[in-house]
Design a protein around this motif. Structure first.
Motif, PDB file in Angstrom:
ATOM      1  N   GLU A  27       0.826  -1.211   0.000  1.00 54.97           N
ATOM      2  CA  GLU A  27       0.000   0.000   0.000  1.00 54.97           C
ATOM      3  C   GLU A  27       0.861   1.262   0.000  1.00 54.97           C
ATOM      4  O   GLU A  27       0.529   2.239  -0.681  1.00 54.97           O
ATOM      5  CB  GLU A  27      -0.957   0.004   1.201  1.00 54.97           C
ATOM      6  CG  GLU A  27      -2.038  -1.053   1.129  1.00 54.97           C
ATOM      7  CD  GLU A  27      -1.540  -2.466   1.457  1.00 54.97           C
ATOM      8  OE1 GLU A  27      -0.480  -2.621   2.123  1.00 54.97           O
ATOM      9  OE2 GLU A  27      -2.196  -3.422   1.018  1.00 54.97           O
ATOM     10  N   LEU A  30       2.068   1.824  -3.483  1.00 61.78           N
ATOM     11  CA  LEU A  30       1.009   2.360  -4.339  1.00 61.78           C
ATOM     12  C   LEU A  30       0.730   3.823  -4.027  1.00 61.78           C
ATOM     13  O   LEU A  30       0.480   4.619  -4.941  1.00 61.78           O
ATOM     14  CB  LEU A  30      -0.261   1.520  -4.195  1.00 61.78           C
ATOM     15  CG  LEU A  30      -0.112   0.052  -4.596  1.00 61.78           C
ATOM     16  CD1 LEU A  30      -1.417  -0.700  -4.379  1.00 61.78           C
ATOM     17  CD2 LEU A  30       0.374  -0.084  -6.016  1.00 61.78           C
ATOM     18  N   ASP A  31       0.780   4.182  -2.747  1.00 60.83           N
ATOM     19  CA  ASP A  31       0.605   5.594  -2.369  1.00 60.83           C
ATOM     20  C   ASP A  31       1.717   6.449  -2.969  1.00 60.83           C
ATOM     21  O   ASP A  31       1.458   7.540  -3.488  1.00 60.83           O
ATOM     22  CB  ASP A  31       0.606   5.755  -0.845  1.00 60.83           C
ATOM     23  CG  ASP A  31      -0.664   5.228  -0.195  1.00 60.83           C
ATOM     24  OD1 ASP A  31      -1.655   4.975  -0.915  1.00 60.83           O
ATOM     25  OD2 ASP A  31      -0.649   5.053   1.042  1.00 60.83           O
ATOM     26  N   LEU A  33       3.527   5.781  -5.640  1.00 59.91           N
ATOM     27  CA  LEU A  33       3.305   5.826  -7.087  1.00 59.91           C
ATOM     28  C   LEU A  33       2.230   6.849  -7.440  1.00 59.91           C
ATOM     29  O   LEU A  33       2.409   7.659  -8.352  1.00 59.91           O
ATOM     30  CB  LEU A  33       2.919   4.440  -7.606  1.00 59.91           C
ATOM     31  CG  LEU A  33       2.588   4.339  -9.088  1.00 59.91           C
ATOM     32  CD1 LEU A  33       3.764   4.769  -9.948  1.00 59.91           C
ATOM     33  CD2 LEU A  33       2.165   2.920  -9.426  1.00 59.91           C
ATOM     34  N   GLY A  34       1.131   6.844  -6.707  1.00 63.76           N
ATOM     35  CA  GLY A  34       0.061   7.811  -6.959  1.00 63.76           C
ATOM     36  C   GLY A  34       0.522   9.239  -6.753  1.00 63.76           C
ATOM     37  O   GLY A  34       0.213  10.129  -7.552  1.00 63.76           O
ATOM     38  N   ASN A  35       1.280   9.467  -5.695  1.00 62.16           N
ATOM     39  CA  ASN A  35       1.795  10.796  -5.386  1.00 62.16           C
ATOM     40  C   ASN A  35       2.720  11.290  -6.502  1.00 62.16           C
ATOM     41  O   ASN A  35       2.605  12.417  -6.976  1.00 62.16           O
ATOM     42  CB  ASN A  35       2.538  10.750  -4.044  1.00 62.16           C
ATOM     43  CG  ASN A  35       2.918  12.104  -3.522  1.00 62.16           C
ATOM     44  OD1 ASN A  35       2.795  13.122  -4.193  1.00 62.16           O
ATOM     45  ND2 ASN A  35       3.404  12.126  -2.289  1.00 62.16           N
ATOM     46  N   TYR A  37       2.914  10.145  -9.636  1.00 54.61           N
ATOM     47  CA  TYR A  37       2.155  10.241 -10.888  1.00 54.61           C
ATOM     48  C   TYR A  37       1.331  11.529 -10.911  1.00 54.61           C
ATOM     49  O   TYR A  37       1.280  12.233 -11.915  1.00 54.61           O
ATOM     50  CB  TYR A  37       1.259   9.009 -11.008  1.00 54.61           C
ATOM     51  CG  TYR A  37       0.710   8.756 -12.385  1.00 54.61           C
ATOM     52  CD1 TYR A  37       1.508   8.209 -13.379  1.00 54.61           C
ATOM     53  CD2 TYR A  37      -0.616   9.039 -12.688  1.00 54.61           C
ATOM     54  CE1 TYR A  37       1.013   7.956 -14.641  1.00 54.61           C
ATOM     55  CE2 TYR A  37      -1.126   8.791 -13.943  1.00 54.61           C
ATOM     56  CZ  TYR A  37      -0.308   8.250 -14.916  1.00 54.61           C
ATOM     57  OH  TYR A  37      -0.819   8.003 -16.160  1.00 54.61           O
ATOM     58  N   TYR A  38       0.712  11.852  -9.778  1.00 52.35           N
ATOM     59  CA  TYR A  38      -0.099  13.065  -9.652  1.00 52.35           C
ATOM     60  C   TYR A  38       0.744  14.327  -9.870  1.00 52.35           C
ATOM     61  O   TYR A  38       0.263  15.318 -10.392  1.00 52.35           O
ATOM     62  CB  TYR A  38      -0.773  13.098  -8.281  1.00 52.35           C
ATOM     63  CG  TYR A  38      -1.588  14.336  -8.030  1.00 52.35           C
ATOM     64  CD1 TYR A  38      -2.827  14.494  -8.633  1.00 52.35           C
ATOM     65  CD2 TYR A  38      -1.117  15.344  -7.200  1.00 52.35           C
ATOM     66  CE1 TYR A  38      -3.586  15.640  -8.418  1.00 52.35           C
ATOM     67  CE2 TYR A  38      -1.861  16.489  -6.984  1.00 52.35           C
ATOM     68  CZ  TYR A  38      -3.099  16.628  -7.591  1.00 52.35           C
ATOM     69  OH  TYR A  38      -3.836  17.758  -7.377  1.00 52.35           O
ATOM     70  N   ASP A  42       7.466  10.779 -14.269  1.00 48.40           N
ATOM     71  CA  ASP A  42       7.387   9.422 -14.786  1.00 48.40           C
ATOM     72  C   ASP A  42       8.701   8.665 -14.581  1.00 48.40           C
ATOM     73  O   ASP A  42       8.906   7.597 -15.135  1.00 48.40           O
ATOM     74  CB  ASP A  42       6.962   9.392 -16.251  1.00 48.40           C
ATOM     75  CG  ASP A  42       7.967  10.030 -17.183  1.00 48.40           C
ATOM     76  OD1 ASP A  42       8.965  10.613 -16.709  1.00 48.40           O
ATOM     77  OD2 ASP A  42       7.772   9.938 -18.410  1.00 48.40           O
ATOM     78  N   LYS A  69       3.065  -2.475 -10.599  1.00 46.64           N
ATOM     79  CA  LYS A  69       2.289  -1.223 -10.705  1.00 46.64           C
ATOM     80  C   LYS A  69       3.118  -0.125 -11.364  1.00 46.64           C
ATOM     81  O   LYS A  69       2.606   0.621 -12.190  1.00 46.64           O
ATOM     82  CB  LYS A  69       1.803  -0.759  -9.328  1.00 46.64           C
ATOM     83  CG  LYS A  69       0.796  -1.676  -8.691  1.00 46.64           C
ATOM     84  CD  LYS A  69      -0.487  -1.715  -9.475  1.00 46.64           C
ATOM     85  CE  LYS A  69      -1.512  -2.578  -8.745  1.00 46.64           C
ATOM     86  NZ  LYS A  69      -2.719  -2.773  -9.504  1.00 46.64           N
ATOM     87  N   TYR A  73       1.946   1.646 -14.940  1.00 51.58           N
ATOM     88  CA  TYR A  73       1.764   3.098 -15.095  1.00 51.58           C
ATOM     89  C   TYR A  73       2.911   3.740 -15.872  1.00 51.58           C
ATOM     90  O   TYR A  73       2.966   4.954 -15.999  1.00 51.58           O
ATOM     91  CB  TYR A  73       1.591   3.765 -13.729  1.00 51.58           C
ATOM     92  CG  TYR A  73       0.214   3.541 -13.169  1.00 51.58           C
ATOM     93  CD1 TYR A  73      -0.817   4.427 -13.449  1.00 51.58           C
ATOM     94  CD2 TYR A  73      -0.065   2.427 -12.383  1.00 51.58           C
ATOM     95  CE1 TYR A  73      -2.088   4.201 -12.964  1.00 51.58           C
ATOM     96  CE2 TYR A  73      -1.337   2.192 -11.886  1.00 51.58           C
ATOM     97  CZ  TYR A  73      -2.345   3.079 -12.179  1.00 51.58           C
ATOM     98  OH  TYR A  73      -3.608   2.858 -11.701  1.00 51.58           O
TER      99      TYR A  73
END
Length: 119
Positions: A27, A30-31, A33-35, A37-38, A42, A69, A73
């Motif tokens: 988790e 993934l957090d 990666l999201g941060n 990516y946002y 890249d 993941k 992405y």
């Protein structure tokens, strides 16, 4: 956690800086990666000391799930550290195979990470 941006020509690379562990679980990966990516990165540099040692025990499947993941992405990753201390043949093979794709890189220094991710 701080994100330090490196700019090489027109390439923007995020380096994760922290005094604490950043990835202790799937988790957390993934957090992160999201941060990243946002924030429109890249390419990411993460230091081994920011990752749980369980990541390097392939039986836990943490590495596989997180790195899949990153691949999905299309976020390139360089992990900086000393990987010779991991004696398991499976982790050494995993590192070798990852480095051959150049999408996920295990490197020994920040300059090497920047070089690999700038291509």
């Amino acid at each position: 956690m701080e994100i330090r941006a490196h700019f090489i020509t027109k390439i923007k690379i995020a380096e994760i800086i922290s005094d604490a562990m950043v990835i202790g679980s799937v988790e957390d990966g993934l957090d992160l990666l999201g941060n990243i990516y946002y924030q429109d990165f890249d390419r990411v540099i993460l230091h081994e000391k920011h990752i749980t040692p369980d990541f390097f025990d392939l039986k836990t499947k943490i590495a596989g799930e997180i790195l899949q993941k990153f691949s999905n992405y299309r976020v390139r990753l360089a992990i900086v550290g000393d990987f010779n201390k991991y004696k398991s043949k499976s982790i050494q093979d995993f590192i070798f195979e990852s480095n051959s794709t150049q999408h996920i890189n295990f490197v020994g220094s920040l300059p090497e990470a920047l070089e690999r991710l700038s291509k």
